[in-house]
Design a protein around this motif. Structure first.
Motif, PDB file in Angstrom:
ATOM      1  N   LYS A 180       0.835  -1.204   0.000  1.00  0.00           N
ATOM      2  CA  LYS A 180       0.000   0.000   0.000  1.00  0.00           C
ATOM      3  C   LYS A 180       0.869   1.253   0.000  1.00  0.00           C
ATOM      4  O   LYS A 180       0.605   2.205  -0.743  1.00  0.00           O
ATOM      5  N   ARG A 181       1.910   1.257   0.830  1.00  0.00           N
ATOM      6  CA  ARG A 181       2.810   2.428   0.866  1.00  0.00           C
ATOM      7  C   ARG A 181       3.492   2.627  -0.481  1.00  0.00           C
ATOM      8  O   ARG A 181       3.592   3.740  -0.984  1.00  0.00           O
ATOM      9  N   ARG A 182       3.903   1.544  -1.090  1.00  0.00           N
ATOM     10  CA  ARG A 182       4.574   1.639  -2.390  1.00  0.00           C
ATOM     11  C   ARG A 182       3.618   2.098  -3.479  1.00  0.00           C
ATOM     12  O   ARG A 182       3.986   2.888  -4.341  1.00  0.00           O
ATOM     13  N   GLU A 183       2.378   1.611  -3.450  1.00  0.00           N
ATOM     14  CA  GLU A 183       1.376   2.031  -4.427  1.00  0.00           C
ATOM     15  C   GLU A 183       1.087   3.529  -4.315  1.00  0.00           C
ATOM     16  O   GLU A 183       0.823   4.197  -5.314  1.00  0.00           O
ATOM     17  N   MET A 184       1.116   4.029  -3.089  1.00  0.00           N
ATOM     18  CA  MET A 184       0.849   5.442  -2.848  1.00  0.00           C
ATOM     19  C   MET A 184       2.099   6.306  -3.051  1.00  0.00           C
ATOM     20  O   MET A 184       2.036   7.530  -2.939  1.00  0.00           O
ATOM     21  N   ASN A 185       3.226   5.670  -3.352  1.00  0.00           N
ATOM     22  CA  ASN A 185       4.507   6.362  -3.554  1.00  0.00           C
ATOM     23  C   ASN A 185       4.881   7.237  -2.363  1.00  0.00           C
ATOM     24  O   ASN A 185       5.282   8.389  -2.515  1.00  0.00           O
ATOM     25  N   LEU A 186       4.743   6.689  -1.172  1.00  0.00           N
ATOM     26  CA  LEU A 186       5.071   7.426   0.047  1.00  0.00           C
ATOM     27  C   LEU A 186       6.391   6.935   0.638  1.00  0.00           C
ATOM     28  O   LEU A 186       6.678   5.748   0.637  1.00  0.00           O
ATOM     29  N   LEU A 187       7.159   7.866   1.138  1.00  0.00           N
ATOM     30  CA  LEU A 187       8.377   7.524   1.849  1.00  0.00           C
ATOM     31  C   LEU A 187       8.039   7.200   3.298  1.00  0.00           C
ATOM     32  O   LEU A 187       7.000   7.620   3.819  1.00  0.00           O
ATOM     33  N   LEU A 188       8.917   6.468   3.957  1.00  0.00           N
ATOM     34  CA  LEU A 188       8.706   6.142   5.362  1.00  0.00           C
ATOM     35  C   LEU A 188       8.503   7.400   6.203  1.00  0.00           C
ATOM     36  O   LEU A 188       7.654   7.434   7.090  1.00  0.00           O
ATOM     37  N   ILE A 189       9.269   8.447   5.928  1.00  0.00           N
ATOM     38  CA  ILE A 189       9.183   9.673   6.722  1.00  0.00           C
ATOM     39  C   ILE A 189       7.827  10.346   6.531  1.00  0.00           C
ATOM     40  O   ILE A 189       7.277  10.934   7.461  1.00  0.00           O
ATOM     41  N   GLU A 190       7.253  10.261   5.343  1.00  0.00           N
ATOM     42  CA  GLU A 190       5.939  10.851   5.098  1.00  0.00           C
ATOM     43  C   GLU A 190       4.855  10.124   5.890  1.00  0.00           C
ATOM     44  O   GLU A 190       3.986  10.748   6.499  1.00  0.00           O
ATOM     45  N   VAL A 191       4.916   8.814   5.877  1.00  0.00           N
ATOM     46  CA  VAL A 191       3.961   8.015   6.637  1.00  0.00           C
ATOM     47  C   VAL A 191       4.170   8.269   8.125  1.00  0.00           C
ATOM     48  O   VAL A 191       3.214   8.425   8.886  1.00  0.00           O
TER      49      VAL A 191
END
Length: 56
Positions: free
Chosen positions: A11-22
């Motif tokens: 899900k994080r990869r699909e949303m193109n989010l970095l760990l710091i953003e999450v």
């Protein structure tokens, strides 16, 4: 548990989010999120925070 963990990582990869953003959005440390995604962190409260973030 592995299914949930793989789902969160994907899900994080699909949303193109970095760990710091999450991390900034759900109040968890990036290292905690990484541990959850790797399946080595089993604190249910942290997993619920992360799951809740992705469901919004």
């Amino acid at each position: 548990m592995n299914t949930i963990v793989n789902g969160l990582r994907n899900k994080r990869r699909e949303m193109n989010l970095l760990l710091i953003e999450v991390s900034n959005q759900c109040g968890l440390l990036p290292s905690t999120i990484l541990k959850i995604e790797m399946g080595t962190h089993s604190n249910i409260n942290d997993i619920q925070k992360l799951t809740s973030f992705y469901s919004n």
